[in-house]
Every structure is written in structure tokens, then in C-alpha cells.
Design an enzyme around this catalytic site. Structure first.
Site, mmCIF file in Angstrom:
data_model
loop_
_atom_site.group_PDB
_atom_site.id
_atom_site.type_symbol
_atom_site.label_atom_id
_atom_site.label_comp_id
_atom_site.label_asym_id
_atom_site.label_seq_id
_atom_site.Cartn_x
_atom_site.Cartn_y
_atom_site.Cartn_z
ATOM 1 N N ARG A 83 45.587 77.369 -19.486
ATOM 2 C CA ARG A 83 45.437 76.063 -18.855
ATOM 3 C C ARG A 83 45.361 76.211 -17.348
ATOM 4 N NH1 ARG A 83 47.433 70.606 -19.193
ATOM 5 N NH2 ARG A 83 46.495 69.602 -17.382
ATOM 6 N N ARG A 92 40.373 70.718 -20.948
ATOM 7 C CA ARG A 92 41.510 71.632 -20.896
ATOM 8 C C ARG A 92 41.688 72.390 -22.203
ATOM 9 N NH1 ARG A 92 44.912 67.367 -19.533
ATOM 10 N NH2 ARG A 92 43.419 67.113 -17.878
ATOM 11 N N ASP A 95 47.012 70.985 -23.584
ATOM 12 C CA ASP A 95 47.818 69.990 -22.889
ATOM 13 C C ASP A 95 49.000 69.672 -23.801
ATOM 14 O OD1 ASP A 95 48.374 68.169 -20.918
ATOM 15 O OD2 ASP A 95 46.896 66.691 -21.567
ATOM 16 N N ASP A 97 52.343 67.265 -23.789
ATOM 17 C CA ASP A 97 53.018 66.169 -23.093
ATOM 18 C C ASP A 97 54.285 65.781 -23.843
ATOM 19 O OD1 ASP A 97 51.062 65.829 -21.111
ATOM 20 O OD2 ASP A 97 49.887 64.480 -22.369
HETATM 21 N N1 ROI Z 1 41.087 62.382 -24.305
HETATM 22 C C1 ROI Z 1 41.366 62.660 -25.586
HETATM 23 N N2 ROI Z 1 40.616 62.143 -26.551
HETATM 24 N N3 ROI Z 1 42.409 63.469 -25.939
HETATM 25 C C2 ROI Z 1 43.209 64.037 -24.989
HETATM 26 O O1 ROI Z 1 44.159 64.778 -25.335
HETATM 27 C C3 ROI Z 1 42.956 63.753 -23.637
HETATM 28 N N4 ROI Z 1 43.735 64.250 -22.655
HETATM 29 C C4 ROI Z 1 43.530 63.948 -21.393
HETATM 30 C C5 ROI Z 1 42.395 63.073 -20.945
HETATM 31 C C6 ROI Z 1 41.510 63.883 -20.009
HETATM 32 C C7 ROI Z 1 42.966 61.859 -20.236
HETATM 33 N N5 ROI Z 1 41.595 62.614 -22.038
HETATM 34 C C8 ROI Z 1 41.867 62.903 -23.324
HETATM 35 O O2 ROI Z 1 44.358 64.428 -20.479
#
Ligand code: ROI
Length: 158
Positions: A83, A92, A95, A97
Site C-alpha cells: 500500500r 489501492r 485498505d 479500516d
Molecule cells: N470504493 C469502493 N467501491 N470500495 C472501496 O473499498 C473504496 N475505498 C476507497 C475509495 C477510494 C473511497 N473508494 C472505494 O478508499
């Protein structure tokens, strides 16, 4: 021990493989138990267009790590998966969260819990509701009500 829900997302470098590998890494974290993971979902990118579809899921953990230590460990897992933080809302490889930590509310510059944008994102709410259909957020809102209010975005269970 705290119950934590973690959002996983990837849209680069074989996203499903990224998520599976991230789950292995999360399962190996100290003082942490991976309890369950939702199905994987394919979702249209939210944010800048012209990036590949995402694969998203939500995992449920039990952890004795303090919130910022959990964040450190998850960011290390992201870094180990290549990442790089260049473009806000750009593509990315991985991610991770922190969505919820029991009913805690945390509002610090590095970490906000509940995740401040989770209620606008069906790629978070749908897999979370798959795990916990009767969930209530610390605000008192039910996940079912949040799902009804959430903007539509293309999402399919894999
Ligand atoms: N859009 C989708 N569909 N899934 C994600 O995990 C995701 N993550 C993000 C952003 C770029 C906002 N868009 C995303 O961080």
C-alpha cells in the site's frame, strides 16, 4: 477484549488474493482472534472514476490491543501488501479500516471510530449487515435503517 469490525478493500494486484492474504495476516496478529469474515463483494469505485472495481469485505475480530496499537498493526499489514499513500481516494492494493470497536467513540487526528464515512458506503454496510443484521451503531442508528438511507452503488456478492 474488544469486538472490532474491520473493513477490507482492494482494487489492484489480484484483489481477492490481497484480501485472503490480509485475513491470514490479521489472524496472526498478537492478542487478536479473527472470528468471522463476510462474503467478498465486487463494488464500483466510489471516488475518482477510471479505477478498477473493488473487492470489499468486513471481518470481525476480538482483540486485547489498544485502539491505536490495532491501527498500527493494520497499517503494517497494509504496508506489507504494497500500500502506498499517494492519491487520496486513489486505487489501492489494500485498505484496512477500523469500522467499529464495541460501542466506543474515538475522535483523534489519527483514528476516528466509528469510521466517519461508513454510513455512506454500501460496500461497508452490506457486508457488515451480513455478519450482524441486528447491529446498532453507538449513535443508536440500526444498520438496517442506515442501509435504507445509503446511496446506491453497484455491488454484487461474489
Ligand atoms: N470504493 C469502493 N467501491 N470500495 C472501496 O473499498 C473504496 N475505498 C476507497 C475509495 C477510494 C473511497 N473508494 C472505494 O478508499
Amino acid at each position: 477484549m474488544a469486538r472490532a469490525y474491520i473493513g477490507l478493500g482492494s482494487n489492484l494486484a489480484e484483489p481477492q488474493r490481497q484480501l485472503r492474504s490480509a485475513l491470514d495476516a490479521i489472524a496472526a496478529l498478537e492478542e487478536t482472534r479473527l472470528l468471522r469474515c463476510s462474503s467478498f463483494y465486487r463494488s464500483a469505485p466510489v471516488g475518482p472514476a477510471g479505477q478498477p472495481d473493488y473487492i470489499n469485505a468486513v471481518a470481525e475480530l476480538e482483540t486485547a490491543l489498544a485502539p491505536l496499537h490495532l491501527l498500527d498493526r493494520l497499517q503494517a499489514v497494509e504496508a506489507a501488501h504494497g500500500r502506498e499513500r499517494h492519491v487520496r481516494w486513489g486505487a489501492r492494493t489494500l485498505d484496512l479500516d477500523i469500522l467499529l470497536l464495541d460501542a466506543q467513540r474515538i475522535d483523534t487526528p489519527r483514528l476516528q471510530v466509528p469510521h466517519p464515512r461508513m454510513t455512506e458506503r454500501n460496500f461497508v454496510l452490506v457486508p457488515l449487515a451480513e455478519l450482524e443484521p441486528d447491529l446498532q451503531l453507538p449513535s443508536g442508528e440500526s444498520i438496517q435503517a442506515l442501509l435504507r438511507q445509503c446511496p446506491e452503488n453497484r455491488l454484487e456478492k461474489i
